[in-house]
Design a protein around this motif. Structure first.
Motif, PDB file in Angstrom:
ATOM      1  N   LEU A  70       0.847  -1.205   0.000  1.00 51.72           N
ATOM      2  CA  LEU A  70       0.000   0.000   0.000  1.00 51.72           C
ATOM      3  C   LEU A  70       0.876   1.246   0.000  1.00 51.72           C
ATOM      4  CD1 LEU A  70      -2.756  -1.088   2.564  1.00 51.72           C
ATOM      5  CD2 LEU A  70      -2.856  -1.130   0.070  1.00 51.72           C
ATOM      6  N   LYS A  71       1.574   1.460  -1.051  1.00 54.77           N
ATOM      7  CA  LYS A  71       2.405   2.655  -1.184  1.00 54.77           C
ATOM      8  C   LYS A  71       1.544   3.812  -1.679  1.00 54.77           C
ATOM      9  CE  LYS A  71       6.670   0.164  -2.203  1.00 54.77           C
ATOM     10  NZ  LYS A  71       7.788  -0.029  -3.177  1.00 54.77           N
ATOM     11  N   GLY A  72       1.864   5.001  -1.220  1.00 52.71           N
ATOM     12  CA  GLY A  72       1.130   6.177  -1.656  1.00 52.71           C
ATOM     13  C   GLY A  72       1.313   6.445  -3.145  1.00 52.71           C
ATOM     14  N   THR A  73       0.265   6.919  -3.780  1.00 61.18           N
ATOM     15  CA  THR A  73       0.336   7.230  -5.207  1.00 61.18           C
ATOM     16  C   THR A  73       1.204   8.463  -5.432  1.00 61.18           C
ATOM     17  OG1 THR A  73      -1.900   6.376  -5.491  1.00 61.18           O
ATOM     18  CG2 THR A  73      -1.027   7.747  -7.249  1.00 61.18           C
ATOM     19  N   PRO A  74       2.297   8.332  -6.200  1.00 58.37           N
ATOM     20  CA  PRO A  74       3.158   9.503  -6.430  1.00 58.37           C
ATOM     21  C   PRO A  74       2.442  10.548  -7.262  1.00 58.37           C
ATOM     22  CG  PRO A  74       3.811   7.681  -7.857  1.00 58.37           C
ATOM     23  CD  PRO A  74       2.754   7.140  -6.936  1.00 58.37           C
ATOM     24  N   ARG A  75       2.540  11.791  -6.853  1.00 58.96           N
ATOM     25  CA  ARG A  75       1.886  12.894  -7.566  1.00 58.96           C
ATOM     26  C   ARG A  75       2.835  14.079  -7.640  1.00 58.96           C
ATOM     27  NH1 ARG A  75      -3.884  12.385  -7.642  1.00 58.96           N
ATOM     28  NH2 ARG A  75      -4.649  10.709  -6.304  1.00 58.96           N
ATOM     29  N   PHE A  76       2.597  14.923  -8.601  1.00 64.12           N
ATOM     30  CA  PHE A  76       3.270  16.217  -8.624  1.00 64.12           C
ATOM     31  C   PHE A  76       2.282  17.253  -9.142  1.00 64.12           C
ATOM     32  CE2 PHE A  76       4.452  14.056 -12.576  1.00 64.12           C
ATOM     33  CZ  PHE A  76       4.077  14.980 -13.531  1.00 64.12           C
ATOM     34  N   PRO A  77       2.406  18.492  -8.691  1.00 66.43           N
ATOM     35  CA  PRO A  77       1.411  19.523  -9.035  1.00 66.43           C
ATOM     36  C   PRO A  77       1.432  19.867 -10.511  1.00 66.43           C
ATOM     37  CG  PRO A  77       3.264  20.483  -7.856  1.00 66.43           C
ATOM     38  CD  PRO A  77       3.460  19.005  -7.784  1.00 66.43           C
ATOM     39  N   SER A  78       0.261  20.243 -11.017  1.00 66.23           N
ATOM     40  CA  SER A  78       0.126  20.641 -12.419  1.00 66.23           C
ATOM     41  C   SER A  78       0.474  22.106 -12.645  1.00 66.23           C
ATOM     42  CB  SER A  78      -1.320  20.403 -12.882  1.00 66.23           C
ATOM     43  OG  SER A  78      -2.218  21.236 -12.173  1.00 66.23           O
ATOM     44  N   GLY A  79       0.658  22.867 -11.552  1.00 65.34           N
ATOM     45  CA  GLY A  79       0.934  24.291 -11.655  1.00 65.34           C
ATOM     46  C   GLY A  79      -0.289  25.147 -11.401  1.00 65.34           C
ATOM     47  N   LEU A  80      -1.485  24.549 -11.492  1.00 66.91           N
ATOM     48  CA  LEU A  80      -2.729  25.264 -11.243  1.00 66.91           C
ATOM     49  C   LEU A  80      -3.440  24.598 -10.069  1.00 66.91           C
ATOM     50  CD1 LEU A  80      -4.013  25.707 -14.922  1.00 66.91           C
ATOM     51  CD2 LEU A  80      -2.855  27.411 -13.504  1.00 66.91           C
ATOM     52  N   ILE A  81      -3.654  25.344  -8.995  1.00 69.68           N
ATOM     53  CA  ILE A  81      -4.237  24.783  -7.781  1.00 69.68           C
ATOM     54  C   ILE A  81      -5.638  24.257  -8.033  1.00 69.68           C
ATOM     55  CG2 ILE A  81      -4.941  25.309  -5.418  1.00 69.68           C
ATOM     56  CD1 ILE A  81      -2.727  27.364  -5.292  1.00 69.68           C
ATOM     57  N   GLU A  82      -6.442  24.994  -8.806  1.00 64.10           N
ATOM     58  CA  GLU A  82      -7.816  24.565  -9.080  1.00 64.10           C
ATOM     59  C   GLU A  82      -7.849  23.273  -9.892  1.00 64.10           C
ATOM     60  OE1 GLU A  82     -10.826  26.071  -8.002  1.00 64.10           O
ATOM     61  OE2 GLU A  82      -9.340  26.942  -6.668  1.00 64.10           O
ATOM     62  N   LEU A  83      -6.901  23.095 -10.797  1.00 60.55           N
ATOM     63  CA  LEU A  83      -6.824  21.859 -11.567  1.00 60.55           C
ATOM     64  C   LEU A  83      -6.382  20.700 -10.679  1.00 60.55           C
ATOM     65  CD1 LEU A  83      -7.016  20.379 -14.251  1.00 60.55           C
ATOM     66  CD2 LEU A  83      -4.695  21.139 -14.783  1.00 60.55           C
ATOM     67  N   ASP A  84      -5.429  20.949  -9.779  1.00 66.01           N
ATOM     68  CA  ASP A  84      -4.987  19.907  -8.848  1.00 66.01           C
ATOM     69  C   ASP A  84      -6.124  19.458  -7.941  1.00 66.01           C
ATOM     70  OD1 ASP A  84      -2.441  19.933  -9.861  1.00 66.01           O
ATOM     71  OD2 ASP A  84      -1.665  21.345  -8.377  1.00 66.01           O
ATOM     72  N   ARG A  85      -6.984  20.385  -7.559  1.00 65.07           N
ATOM     73  CA  ARG A  85      -8.122  20.039  -6.707  1.00 65.07           C
ATOM     74  C   ARG A  85      -9.024  19.012  -7.398  1.00 65.07           C
ATOM     75  NH1 ARG A  85     -11.249  22.797  -2.862  1.00 65.07           N
ATOM     76  NH2 ARG A  85      -9.993  24.684  -3.121  1.00 65.07           N
ATOM     77  N   VAL A  86      -9.282  19.230  -8.682  1.00 64.25           N
ATOM     78  CA  VAL A  86     -10.153  18.329  -9.426  1.00 64.25           C
ATOM     79  C   VAL A  86      -9.477  16.985  -9.678  1.00 64.25           C
ATOM     80  CG1 VAL A  86     -11.455  18.071 -11.562  1.00 64.25           C
ATOM     81  CG2 VAL A  86     -11.290  20.294 -10.482  1.00 64.25           C
ATOM     82  N   LEU A  87      -8.158  17.009  -9.896  1.00 59.22           N
ATOM     83  CA  LEU A  87      -7.425  15.772 -10.159  1.00 59.22           C
ATOM     84  C   LEU A  87      -7.235  14.916  -8.914  1.00 59.22           C
ATOM     85  CD1 LEU A  87      -4.673  17.133 -12.575  1.00 59.22           C
ATOM     86  CD2 LEU A  87      -6.589  15.636 -13.172  1.00 59.22           C
ATOM     87  N   GLY A  88      -7.508  15.475  -7.742  1.00 59.93           N
ATOM     88  CA  GLY A  88      -7.334  14.717  -6.504  1.00 59.93           C
ATOM     89  C   GLY A  88      -6.006  14.950  -5.837  1.00 59.93           C
TER      90      GLY A  88
END
Length: 458
Positions: A70-88
């Motif tokens: 159960l490793k955490g899903t690696p993520r990196f920001p898209s540069g837009l906070i509102e877009l990151d909110r929708v992407l999870g």
């Protein structure tokens, strides 16, 4: 000369049939079969490099559920906070994202702004099949991101794109748009069901095997389907809709499918001369009133995913000259309005059978949750009685068929948002009152529709 073979493909599910029939035998839709050239029996790719990724993935091993890491899903920001909110929370390597919306809504602008920010730290490739590199450069200059380290490729042949991607090795690959792509293995025109399905399938396979984030841009057809066949939505990991009224500055991005996060989240943007600007507090913008003493207006405390959103609901009730009075809604469910009018007639004694009723959600927001019921009815009655509701009043609650006010989810989050925006009074279901305390807000908990009407207009 041999006659070219044709098949009939369903524009909804993508199924193929040798003969035309009025109804698709798989999905059941009528008049959705279109003629196209049958696929040729040829190699999967004209490029040896791209062909490496056209085979099957390595054989998977059977695992016990309790032994799965159960490793955490690696993520990196898209540069837009509102877009990151929708992407999870951000972009996930190896994920495939489908971004859809009406032509001209701002999809390419959103993608270009995000890639411009990502290109500072990530290797990105923007493939455009609709515009030239010069047109992209002109848009970048208008947005003020012309100095970013972004790679462009103006091409719409899939084999060529895969070959360039293998050499360039981008971490984020954008295809704008999927309707313009074609593969040499098919004779049908770009944008056909077969081309969209085949090119998307191979791009999904490429993204999974190389851990490349693939973002597919697709137009919404007049039937409301993304890029033609609905099968495309099943192939990708995330489906985002970019929506908004053409005459409104607001744009909403909504997730309807997300394998790496919650759905029904929304991000809010404002379209300006310099591109899209993020709106961190949309509630403050959606409830600006031109007239404080206007009748038929009430503030609804809605919920979009994890974000509470305050919007203004306006109604107009007028004597009808028609045999069947009109029931018109904008941003709301028209059938639910008819049901609510029957409830207020039976349990509150207001007969609107001879009245035209128009209900609108200001700002182009679409609200489909039951928590809007009470706000809709109070707005309608305010216009019908020609009595103004207090401007510092906010409302939420579901109305049942027996006239009771039922509790809704995330009641505490809604109350906090009302307090933050400076409202003084709140009408809410009694079922949401448990453990709620507020020193700044007068909270009125109601069990029935009659209680809510009595408090709102007394």
């Amino acid at each position: 000369m041999a006659k070219a073979k044709t098949v009939y493909s369903c524009t909804q599910c993508g199924s193929q049939f040798p003969k035309w029939t009025g109804q698709c035998q798989d999905c059941g839709d009528w008049n959705t079969l279109e003629e196209e050239a049958a696929p040729q029996k040829s190699s999967l790719s004209s490029s040896p490099k791209a062909a490496r990724f056209e085979g099957f993935a390595p054989k998977a091993n059977v695992q016990k559920l309790q032994k799965v890491s159960l490793k955490g899903t690696p993520r990196f920001p898209s540069g837009l906070i509102e877009l990151d909110r929708v992407l999870g929370g951000g972009l996930v390597p190896g994920s495939v994202i489908l971004l859809g919306g009406d032509p001209g809504i701002g999809k390419s602008t959103l993608i270009l702004q995000s890639l411009a920010l990502l290109s500072d730290t990530k290797n990105t490739l923007y493939v455009t099949g609709e515009e030239s590199a010069e047109q992209i450069a002109l848009r970048a200059t208008r947005l003020g991101v012309q100095d970013c380290d972004l790679s462009l490729l103006a091409d719409n042949q899939l084999e060529s794109i895969l070959e360039v991607s293998l050499e360039h090795k981008p971490e984020v690959l954008v295809i704008d748009s999927i309707q313009t792509l074609y593969t040499e293995t098919l004779q049908s025109a770009p944008g056909s069901v077969a081309q969209v399905r085949e090119t998307a399938s191979r791009l999904v396979r490429f993204g999974k095997q190389t851990q490349t984030i693939v973002i597919l841009v697709g137009h919404v057809t007049k039937e409301g389907a993304l890029a033609g066949p609905r099968v495309l939505e099943h192939m990708v990991d995330t489906v985002l809709y970019f929506e908004g009224e053409q005459n409104s500055t607001f744009r909403l991005i909504r997730a309807i499918k997300n394998r790496f996060g919650a759905v029904n989240e929304i991000g809010v943007f404002a379209m300006t001369d310099m591109g899209l600007k993020e709106v961190s507090n949309p509630s403050a913008m959606f409830i600006k009133r031109a007239q404080e003493d206007a009748t038929g207006s009430v503030v609804l405390v809605s919920q979009e995913g994890t974000r509470p959103l305050l919007v203004e609901v306006q109604s107009l009730v007028d004597q009808s000259s028609l045999a069947n009075p009109r029931r018109v809604t904008v941003g709301l469910d028209n059938q639910r309005l008819a049901m609510l009018l029957a409830v207020v007639n039976r349990h509150a004694g207001f007969s609107l059978y001879d009245q035209d009723v128009f209900v609108n959600v200001i700002g182009g927001v679409k609200v489909h949750e039951p928590a809007a019921d009470l706000a809709i009815l109070l707005s309608v009655l305010s216009s019908f009685k020609n009595r103004r509701l207090d401007s510092d009043l906010a409302v939420f609650g579901e109305v049942g068929l027996t006239g009771e006010i039922r509790p809704v989810q995330r009641g505490l989050d809604r109350i906090k948002e009302v307090e933050k925006l400076g409202f003084r009074r709140l009408i809410m279901p009694k079922g949401n009152q448990s453990g709620v305390k507020s020193s700044k807000l007068e909270i009125v908990s109601v069990n029935t529709l009659e209680e809510a009407i009595r408090y709102a207009f007394d």
